[in-house]
Scaffold this motif. Structure first.
Motif, mmCIF file in Angstrom:
data_model
loop_
_atom_site.group_PDB
_atom_site.id
_atom_site.type_symbol
_atom_site.label_atom_id
_atom_site.label_comp_id
_atom_site.label_asym_id
_atom_site.label_seq_id
_atom_site.Cartn_x
_atom_site.Cartn_y
_atom_site.Cartn_z
ATOM 1 N N THR A 1 10.180 32.807 10.490
ATOM 2 C CA THR A 1 10.982 31.667 10.939
ATOM 3 C C THR A 1 11.606 30.928 9.757
ATOM 4 O O THR A 1 12.521 30.108 9.950
ATOM 5 C CB THR A 1 10.139 30.674 11.764
ATOM 6 O OG1 THR A 1 9.142 30.058 10.924
ATOM 7 C CG2 THR A 1 9.461 31.375 12.931
ATOM 8 N N HIS A 2 11.126 31.194 8.553
ATOM 9 C CA HIS A 2 11.647 30.548 7.345
ATOM 10 C C HIS A 2 12.793 31.328 6.709
ATOM 11 O O HIS A 2 13.320 30.902 5.682
ATOM 12 C CB HIS A 2 10.521 30.376 6.320
ATOM 13 C CG HIS A 2 9.566 29.280 6.645
ATOM 14 N ND1 HIS A 2 9.713 27.998 6.183
ATOM 15 C CD2 HIS A 2 8.431 29.280 7.391
ATOM 16 C CE1 HIS A 2 8.724 27.253 6.610
ATOM 17 N NE2 HIS A 2 7.917 28.003 7.344
ATOM 18 N N THR B 1 12.473 29.732 2.959
ATOM 19 C CA THR B 1 11.755 28.516 2.633
ATOM 20 C C THR B 1 10.252 28.731 2.813
ATOM 21 O O THR B 1 9.802 29.743 3.341
ATOM 22 C CB THR B 1 12.236 27.352 3.518
ATOM 23 O OG1 THR B 1 12.085 27.718 4.899
ATOM 24 C CG2 THR B 1 13.689 27.029 3.237
ATOM 25 N N ASP C 1 6.588 25.982 3.287
ATOM 26 C CA ASP C 1 5.967 24.658 3.246
ATOM 27 C C ASP C 1 5.119 24.531 1.983
ATOM 28 O O ASP C 1 4.348 25.432 1.639
ATOM 29 C CB ASP C 1 5.085 24.460 4.489
ATOM 30 C CG ASP C 1 4.603 23.035 4.655
ATOM 31 O OD1 ASP C 1 3.896 22.524 3.767
ATOM 32 O OD2 ASP C 1 4.919 22.429 5.702
ATOM 33 N N SER D 1 5.121 26.993 10.357
ATOM 34 C CA SER D 1 6.407 27.611 10.655
ATOM 35 C C SER D 1 7.540 26.617 10.390
ATOM 36 O O SER D 1 7.313 25.404 10.260
ATOM 37 C CB SER D 1 6.449 28.065 12.112
ATOM 38 O OG SER D 1 6.540 26.943 12.980
ATOM 39 N N TRP D 2 8.759 27.126 10.360
ATOM 40 C CA TRP D 2 9.927 26.250 10.185
ATOM 41 C C TRP D 2 10.064 25.260 11.347
ATOM 42 O O TRP D 2 10.240 24.054 11.104
ATOM 43 C CB TRP D 2 11.179 27.098 10.015
ATOM 44 C CG TRP D 2 12.460 26.316 9.873
ATOM 45 C CD1 TRP D 2 13.478 26.252 10.764
ATOM 46 C CD2 TRP D 2 12.851 25.484 8.769
ATOM 47 N NE1 TRP D 2 14.486 25.442 10.299
ATOM 48 C CE2 TRP D 2 14.123 24.951 9.075
ATOM 49 C CE3 TRP D 2 12.241 25.139 7.569
ATOM 50 C CZ2 TRP D 2 14.815 24.102 8.221
ATOM 51 C CZ3 TRP D 2 12.933 24.269 6.705
ATOM 52 C CH2 TRP D 2 14.199 23.772 7.036
ATOM 53 N N VAL E 1 19.622 24.912 6.372
ATOM 54 C CA VAL E 1 18.383 24.271 5.936
ATOM 55 C C VAL E 1 18.507 22.754 5.818
ATOM 56 O O VAL E 1 17.825 22.005 6.526
ATOM 57 C CB VAL E 1 17.909 24.888 4.611
ATOM 58 C CG1 VAL E 1 16.663 24.155 4.101
ATOM 59 C CG2 VAL E 1 17.611 26.367 4.787
ATOM 60 N N LYS F 1 16.281 31.791 6.457
ATOM 61 C CA LYS F 1 17.410 30.983 6.891
ATOM 62 C C LYS F 1 18.661 31.319 6.068
ATOM 63 O O LYS F 1 18.594 31.991 5.045
ATOM 64 C CB LYS F 1 17.115 29.482 6.725
ATOM 65 C CG LYS F 1 15.739 29.029 7.205
ATOM 66 C CD LYS F 1 15.484 29.320 8.666
ATOM 67 C CE LYS F 1 16.350 28.512 9.606
ATOM 68 N NZ LYS F 1 16.036 28.801 11.031
#
Length: 349
Positions: free
Chosen positions: A233-234, A203, A205, A290-291, A241, A236
């Motif tokens: 951290t993204h 993912t 942002d 970050s996530w 999610v 996943k």
């Protein structure tokens, strides 16, 4: 001041990109279709942003637009995307491929041709079975689109590379927003549920995507294809999610579990995987959220609504279970392309 023309300026990425450029003090012209929703969105833009409506599938309108603006850079974001791209295939080709050609032709005809920054997608790589692929996606990973969206992006990239302009291509991962609104739309939840639950997804942002596009208009990246994903951290798994975002909004355990992908079939997976964004981060310095930061901000924005959503989470889970694409199908594994065909139309190239 050099002007940046942003197409698709009122979509998720477009709106964020226009705001990023305006906040950076850049001269921005935002263009999109002249429809009521876009008129309303335009009213909320910073006063410094100029808005020009245009239909990019009309080459005359595109010539007039580019000629009037005389941009130093064009950020081309206008596109039809999944899942609704599958319902109007012919229009989607005109928007995603032919309109790109019109813009490139108009740009090449300027006395001082602009830099062209093309929005692409990791959909160009096609289905990604984590049981049979190794490593992460890079700019050199061969393209192999599995659906018309990925195929359109491959075609558009080819036009950009052959244009003779200074160009940059950004392939986007799973773009997310901390605004809770989009996540609770039933079509979006249905689409999430039809994807293999154990697929890999990186993912990012939307504000970081906007930073990447803004930086790409001036950075020393001409002729490069860059992968735009969030930091590590993204990285996943698909099933992590949507439930995490839902929980951040208050819908704790409010989404039913999806089906895993078939480890023995490379064709029954979706266009997602982890990626190497190292070169993009080095050149564009775009990763700021970050996530965990996104989840915390999503919870803060949801505010008091989180308490109500926590109460209705069990009911939401039951309703979504009954509406799920594989409910009572007897399927053991997710079959995303068949599910998309049944809901929206043929997705194959």
């Amino acid at each position: 001041m050099d002007t940046v023309l942003v197409t698709g300026a009122f979509g998720l990425v477009g709106s964020a990109t226009v705001r990023r450029l305006a906040d950076d003090g850049r001269s921005v012209v935002a263009t999109d279709l002249d429809i009521p929703a876009n008129r309303a969105a335009a009213a909320a833009l910073p006063e410094s942003v100029q808005v020009r409506y245009a239909d990019l599938t009309d080459p005359t309108a595109v010539d007039e637009l580019v000629g009037a603006v005389a941009p130093a850079a064009i950020i081309h974001l206008a596109a039809m995307i999944p899942p609704f791209i599958y319902t109007r295939r012919d229009l989607a080709h005109r928007v995603n491929v032919e309109a790109t050609g019109h813009l490139l032709d108009a740009a090449a005809g300027q006395s001082e041709p602009p830099r062209f920054v093309q929005a692409s997608s990791i959909a160009v790589y096609g289905s990604r079975n984590p049981h049979t692929v190794s490593g992460v996606l890079t700019a050199d990973t061969p393209t192999n689109p599995a659906d018309i969206y990925g195929d359109h992006k491959v075609q558009a990239e080819r036009l950009v590379r052959d244009s003779g302009l200074d160009w940059v291509i950004l392939r986007l991962g799973g773009v997310m927003t901390v605004d809770p609104g989009p996540y609770i739309k039933l079509d979006n939840l249905y689409f999430e549920q039809l994807l293999p639950a154990d697929g890999r997804l990186q993912t990012v942002d939307v504000r970081d995507v906007a930073s990447a596009f803004a930086a790409a208009t001036t950075a020393a990246v001409v002729g490069e294809t860059l992968l735009i994903g969030g930091d590590e951290t993204h990285r996943k798994i698909q099933r992590e999610v949507a439930p995490a975002m839902a929980a951040a909004m208050g819908l704790v355990d409010g989404l039913p579990a999806g089906l895993p992908g078939n480890p023995d079939s490379d064709d029954e997976w979706f266009n997602t995987d982890w990626m190497d964004s190292g070169r993009a981060q080095q050149a564009l310095a775009f990763q700021h959220h970050s996530w965990p930061d996104m989840l915390a901000e999503t919870a803060a924005r949801a505010g008091a609504k989180r308490h109500l959503l926590r109460v209705i989470a069990p009911l939401a889970r039951e309703i979504l279970r009954w509406r799920a694409p594989y409910h009572r199908s007897g399927k053991k594994y997710a079959d995303p392309w068949t599910a998309i065909d049944e809901k929206w139309g043929d997705p194959l190239p």
